[in-house]
Design a protein around this motif. Structure first.
Motif, PDB file in Angstrom:
ATOM      1  N   LYS A 273     -36.351  45.963-124.914  1.00  0.00           N
ATOM      2  CA  LYS A 273     -37.746  46.062-124.547  1.00  0.00           C
ATOM      3  C   LYS A 273     -38.578  45.122-125.763  1.00  0.00           C
ATOM      4  O   LYS A 273     -39.612  44.477-125.487  1.00  0.00           O
ATOM      5  N   GLU A 293     -39.451  48.057-114.526  1.00  0.00           N
ATOM      6  CA  GLU A 293     -39.196  49.661-114.785  1.00  0.00           C
ATOM      7  C   GLU A 293     -38.139  49.846-115.700  1.00  0.00           C
ATOM      8  O   GLU A 293     -37.080  49.570-115.768  1.00  0.00           O
ATOM      9  N   GLU A 294     -38.328  51.427-116.131  1.00  0.00           N
ATOM     10  CA  GLU A 294     -37.497  51.821-117.272  1.00  0.00           C
ATOM     11  C   GLU A 294     -35.956  51.940-116.649  1.00  0.00           C
ATOM     12  O   GLU A 294     -34.949  51.508-117.321  1.00  0.00           O
TER      13      GLU A 294
END
Length: 361
Positions: A273, A293-294
């Protein structure tokens, strides 16, 4: 027939460079170089092309060229560095790796205070966890050359010690090659994959490496091509290895082993990230507003590999596919379904990592 003026000028420049380093050579080295100089100098200004095109003459010129390219007498002044600034930048250059950073900080502090540390740091850890890149960062932050010697699969000592000039295919060893491509006699040399040395009937590369790293011997390391001692005692050697148990005992005894553990999935997620996704979005001109998206990011992580290399490869593969399909007019979202369809392929290792991770979610 007159010899080519540009070739003559180039040779004259080499002679001048060699004469400048002679005062910094050992007694044997100075004598040997001066003997070759006295032999080739008259021929350089000669109009006789049969002399300058002679194979023996060219070998002597090549030898002098190598000698002139080694930075004899040139040293980096570590006392001039902004020590707090360098340490801060080293700390932010890689995520985690606190023990490795501490070892480098201590080594640099000794240099900064004017002391010569005899410790040879060896980073041991799984592939891709930052051992070599952190070592390279150390040299770059100091603005000194950081040269790497790949030792994986090296078994013949000739690779390190060089080959006598009497042989047709003679060549200097990799330590001299690293030194001649440096600006200083006290720079940084990385010995990569020190645990993958082999054995050879023509001599042990391990024995040559022991001599290179031994503070009692490396002030007079003799490369067989040069034929005279060269001082490596001021070099900062940084080593890397994957498995400490595969490092020969005699060699390990000379090393300061620093374990570099692999990254956990939580750490991989943070690296993805904070570092990798922004890096690739910027490099490949992907809008920072693009939603990733995570769950999709989680599928790029690796349960088996503990380094960064695998997850970076997974990310690059996914983003290449995303860019290609977007260019072709497909409306693609960086979600879990897309990542699964992108990474599941004919590669059984990648499939095992991906599917194994999915089952554990």
């Amino acid at each position: 027939m007159a010899i080519n003026s540009s070739a003559q000028s180039s040779r004259s420049t080499i002679i001048e460079a060699v004469e400048a380093v002679i005062p910094f050579l050992s007694g044997d080295g100075s004598k040997q170089v001066q003997e070759i100089l006295s032999k080739v100098s008259p021929a350089i200004s000669s109009d006789d092309k049969t002399i300058t095109s002679n194979q023996e003459f060219q070998k002597d010129i090549d030898f002098l060229k190598i000698v002139s390219s080694i930075p004899f007498g040139k040293f980096f002044d570590y006392k001039t560095i902004d020590f707090p600034k360098v340490i801060k930048e080293l700390g932010s250059s890689h995520y985690g790796l606190q023990k490795a950073k501490s070892a480098l900080t201590e080594a640099l502090f000794m240099r900064y205070k004017g002391f010569k540390s005899s410790d040879v740091i060896c980073f041991v850890g799984p592939p891709g966890c930052g051992k070599t890149s952190l070592s390279n960062s150390y040299g770059k932050l100091l603005d000194i050359d950081c040269k790497s010697i790949a030792l994986g699969g090296v078994s013949d000592e000739v690779v390190l010690r060089g080959m006598f000039r009497s042989y047709l295919s003679s060549r200097y060893g990799r330590p001299i090659d690293a030194l001649k491509n440096s600006r200083y006699m006290n720079g940084v040399i990385i010995l990569d994959e020190i645990d993958k040395l082999g054995e050879h009937h023509r001599g042990s590369a391990q024995a040559a490496l022991l001599e290179l790293l031994d503070p009692e011997q490396n002030s007079a390391f003799v490369d067989q091509y040069l034929g005279f001692p060269v001082d490596f005692s001021n070099i900062t050697f940084l080593c890397t290895a994957n498995y400490v148990e595969r490092i020969p005992v005699e060699l390990a005894d000379r090393l300061k082993i620093v374990h570099v553990p692999g990254y956990s999935n939580e750490e991989q997620m943070k690296i993805m990230k904070d570092f990798l996704i922004p890096k690739y979005f910027k490099m490949w001109e992907i809008s920072p507003e693009t939603d990733f998206e995570e769950e999709a990011i989680g599928l790029l992580l690796s349960k088996e590999a503990k380094g960064v290399r695998t997850i970076e490869s997974n990310l690059a593969t996914a983003l290449r596919s995303f860019l290609l399909k977007s260019e072709l007019g497909d409306k693609i979202k960086l979600n879990a379904d897309f990542i699964k369809s992108t990474l599941v392929s004919d590669d059984p290792i990648r499939n095992r990592r991906l599917i194994g991770f999915c089952r554990e979610q």
